[in-house]
Write a protein that holds these residues in place. Structure first.
Motif, short mmCIF file in Angstrom:
data_model
loop_
_atom_site.label_atom_id
_atom_site.label_comp_id
_atom_site.label_asym_id
_atom_site.label_seq_id
_atom_site.Cartn_x
_atom_site.Cartn_y
_atom_site.Cartn_z
N GLY A 9 -2.76 48.66 1.62
CA GLY A 9 -2.11 47.72 2.55
C GLY A 9 -0.73 47.33 2.05
N GLY A 10 -0.20 46.22 2.55
CA GLY A 10 1.12 45.76 2.11
C GLY A 10 1.09 45.40 0.64
N ASP A 11 2.11 45.80 -0.12
CA ASP A 11 2.09 45.46 -1.54
C ASP A 11 2.31 43.97 -1.73
OD1 ASP A 11 4.77 45.39 -0.88
OD2 ASP A 11 5.46 46.40 -2.69
N ALA A 12 1.97 43.47 -2.91
CA ALA A 12 2.11 42.05 -3.19
C ALA A 12 2.38 41.87 -4.68
CB ALA A 12 0.84 41.30 -2.80
N PRO A 13 3.31 40.98 -5.03
CA PRO A 13 3.58 40.76 -6.45
C PRO A 13 2.32 40.25 -7.15
CG PRO A 13 5.24 39.68 -5.06
CD PRO A 13 4.14 40.13 -4.16
N GLY A 14 1.99 40.89 -8.25
CA GLY A 14 0.77 40.51 -8.97
C GLY A 14 -0.29 41.59 -8.88
N MET A 15 -0.07 42.56 -7.97
CA MET A 15 -1.05 43.66 -7.90
C MET A 15 -1.11 44.39 -9.23
SD MET A 15 -0.68 45.42 -4.16
CE MET A 15 -1.80 44.94 -2.82
N GLU A 58 3.05 47.00 -20.10
CA GLU A 58 4.33 46.51 -19.58
C GLU A 58 4.42 46.48 -18.05
OE1 GLU A 58 7.73 48.07 -21.74
OE2 GLU A 58 6.37 48.53 -23.40
N ILE A 59 3.31 46.20 -17.42
CA ILE A 59 3.35 46.08 -15.95
C ILE A 59 2.97 44.69 -15.46
CG2 ILE A 59 2.82 48.55 -15.61
CD1 ILE A 59 0.00 47.66 -14.67
N LEU A 60 2.51 43.85 -16.40
CA LEU A 60 2.03 42.51 -16.02
C LEU A 60 3.11 41.73 -15.26
CD1 LEU A 60 -0.14 40.27 -16.41
CD2 LEU A 60 0.83 39.84 -18.65
N ASN A 61 4.35 41.92 -15.65
CA ASN A 61 5.43 41.13 -15.06
C ASN A 61 6.19 41.88 -13.97
OD1 ASN A 61 6.37 43.01 -16.83
ND2 ASN A 61 8.07 41.79 -17.61
N LYS A 62 5.68 43.01 -13.54
CA LYS A 62 6.43 43.84 -12.58
C LYS A 62 5.92 43.66 -11.14
CE LYS A 62 8.97 46.63 -15.39
NZ LYS A 62 8.30 46.90 -16.64
N GLY A 63 6.86 43.60 -10.20
CA GLY A 63 6.50 43.53 -8.79
C GLY A 63 6.00 44.88 -8.28
N GLY A 247 11.89 38.76 6.10
CA GLY A 247 11.44 40.15 6.00
C GLY A 247 10.89 40.56 4.65
N TYR A 248 11.11 41.84 4.32
CA TYR A 248 10.40 42.47 3.20
C TYR A 248 10.80 41.97 1.83
CZ TYR A 248 8.38 45.37 6.70
OH TYR A 248 7.66 45.78 7.79
N VAL A 249 11.92 41.23 1.76
CA VAL A 249 12.30 40.66 0.48
C VAL A 249 11.15 39.77 -0.06
CG1 VAL A 249 13.46 38.60 1.41
CG2 VAL A 249 14.24 39.57 -0.73
N GLN A 250 10.35 39.22 0.87
CA GLN A 250 9.24 38.35 0.47
C GLN A 250 8.15 39.11 -0.28
OE1 GLN A 250 8.40 35.46 4.06
NE2 GLN A 250 9.41 37.30 4.79
N ARG A 251 8.12 40.42 -0.15
CA ARG A 251 7.05 41.19 -0.80
C ARG A 251 7.42 41.65 -2.20
NH1 ARG A 251 4.40 44.48 3.92
NH2 ARG A 251 5.09 46.32 2.78
N GLY A 252 8.72 41.46 -2.58
CA GLY A 252 9.14 42.00 -3.86
C GLY A 252 9.24 40.94 -4.94
N GLY A 253 9.71 41.40 -6.10
CA GLY A 253 10.01 40.49 -7.19
C GLY A 253 8.91 40.38 -8.23
N ALA A 254 9.32 39.85 -9.38
CA ALA A 254 8.37 39.65 -10.48
C ALA A 254 7.35 38.60 -10.07
CB ALA A 254 9.11 39.20 -11.73
N PRO A 255 6.07 38.84 -10.31
CA PRO A 255 5.05 37.86 -9.93
C PRO A 255 5.22 36.54 -10.68
CG PRO A 255 4.09 39.62 -11.27
CD PRO A 255 5.49 40.04 -10.95
N SER A 256 4.94 35.46 -10.00
CA SER A 256 5.00 34.13 -10.62
C SER A 256 3.87 34.02 -11.65
CB SER A 256 4.81 33.05 -9.55
OG SER A 256 3.48 33.12 -9.05
N PRO A 257 3.97 33.08 -12.59
CA PRO A 257 2.87 32.87 -13.54
C PRO A 257 1.55 32.62 -12.83
CG PRO A 257 4.82 31.68 -14.26
CD PRO A 257 5.14 32.22 -12.90
N GLU A 258 1.58 31.88 -11.71
CA GLU A 258 0.33 31.60 -10.96
C GLU A 258 -0.30 32.90 -10.48
OE1 GLU A 258 3.19 30.02 -10.38
OE2 GLU A 258 2.74 27.93 -10.84
#
Ligand code: F6P
Length: 317
Positions: A9-15, A58-63, A247-258
């Motif tokens: 499905g749609g990707d999500a930071p933290g996957m 080294e993937i824990l912090n990657k979107g 838009g899709y900018v919301q799906r990217g980025g380094a995952p938050s600590p939460e």
């Protein structure tokens, strides 16, 4: 056990944090782990890789998701799922952990009904999986939306404009509601509130007459054409108005600590459930407790309308 892990499905930071937790928890318990690429498609085409612990370094912090993801409408067909099951059997995969949203859960339920040992982890920015208080990716997407709305407020205030901002969420209003509250939006429109155009226009007109320099309207996607709405606001409210679709900018980025924490907890929990012989369930955190909900029930549950938050938004705008 040999455990297959996939994102769909749609990707999500933290996957990635979830993939890492599943892999490490399983390997540390003496299981084997197989990374399955591109969601259910990778299952059908046997895009498998045996994972060692370094495959998830080294993937824990990657979107995004290192496994890639896809939507596969054909997975609705039993014949396609039979091929997937055959590929699992040929590779000796005993069980699956599927990370994703609504569509991923449906695919997992269908597999489970065909005898596959499967557990799911909620990974979507939409927060629309009701069997968990929060889904992996929601917190990061909320941060991204808030950051963007704060910036739009700056320019709206300078130009004395109204800004309509469309956020994602599929049919769930949480991203709009939470970001609207966090950014002090004058008006929030979600599926739960519905769009009462007359009320919106009147309330913006009143704001303008009171001399407020700007107005922020946050709206969920799939409700209306926000560019058309901006024209109407401009015509009736006295504000110049601009619409922005985040838009899709919301799906990217380094995952938050939460999101990293949630993903780590749920990844390990999924493996624990498989060890306990619990299958056909969705992993979640409910009231800060880990909880397994039968997949069929998880899919039926509706996220409860955030009544308290809807009221809060109105009272402090
Ligand atoms: O489910 C996550 C999501 O980002 C939704 O918010 C959005 O409606 C949808 O995916 C977009 O899907 P696609 O990537 O297929 O365009």
């Amino acid at each position: 056990m040999k455990i297959g892990v996939l994102t769909s499905g749609g990707d999500a930071p933290g996957m990635n944090a979830a993939i890492r937790a599943v892999t490490r928890a399983a390997l540390n318990s003496g299981d084997k782990v197989v990374g399955i690429y591109d969601g259910y498609r990778g299952l059908v085409y046997a895009k498998f890789k045996d994972f060692r612990r370094t495959d998830v370094s080294e993937i824990l912090n990657k979107g995004g998701t290192i496994l890639g993801t896809a939507r596969l409408p054909e997975f609705l067909y039993e014949s396609v799922r039979k091929i997937a099951i055959l590929k699992m059997e040929l590779d000796g995969i005993d069980a699956l952990v599927c990370i994703g949203g609504d569509g991923t859960y449906r695919g997992a339920l269908d597999l489970s009904n065909m005898g596959v040992k499967v557990v799911t982890i909620p990974g979507t920015i939409d927060n629309d999986i009701a069997s968990s208080d929060y889904t992996i990716g929601f917190s990061t997407a909320l941060n991204t939306a808030c950051d963007a709305i704060d910036k739009l407020r700056d320019t709206s205030s300078s130009h004395q404009r109204c800004s309509i901002i469309e956020v994602m969420g599929r049919h769930c209003g949480d991203l709009a509601l939470f970001s609207g509250i966090c950014c002090g939006a004058e008006y929030i429109i979600t599926n739960e509130t519905g769009l009462d155009k007359e009320n919106l226009l009147e309330s913006l007109k009143k704001n303008r007459l009171e001399g407020r320099r700007h107005a922020i309207v946050v709206i969920s996607e799939n409700i209306t054409d926000v560019h058309e709405l901006a024209k109407e606001v401009e015509k009736y409210s006295g504000y110049e108005c601009r619409a922005t679709i985040l838009g899709y900018v919301q799906r990217g980025g380094a995952p938050s600590p939460e999101d990293r924490l949630l993903a780590s907890r749920l990844g390990k929990y999924a493996v624990d459930l498989l060890h306990e012989g619990v299958y056909g369930v969705a992993c979640g955190v409910v009231g800060n407790e880990l909880k397994a909900t039968p997949l069929a029930e998880a899919l039926k549950q509706q996220r409860k309308s955030q009544l308290e938050l809807n009221n809060l938004a109105k009272k402090i705008s």
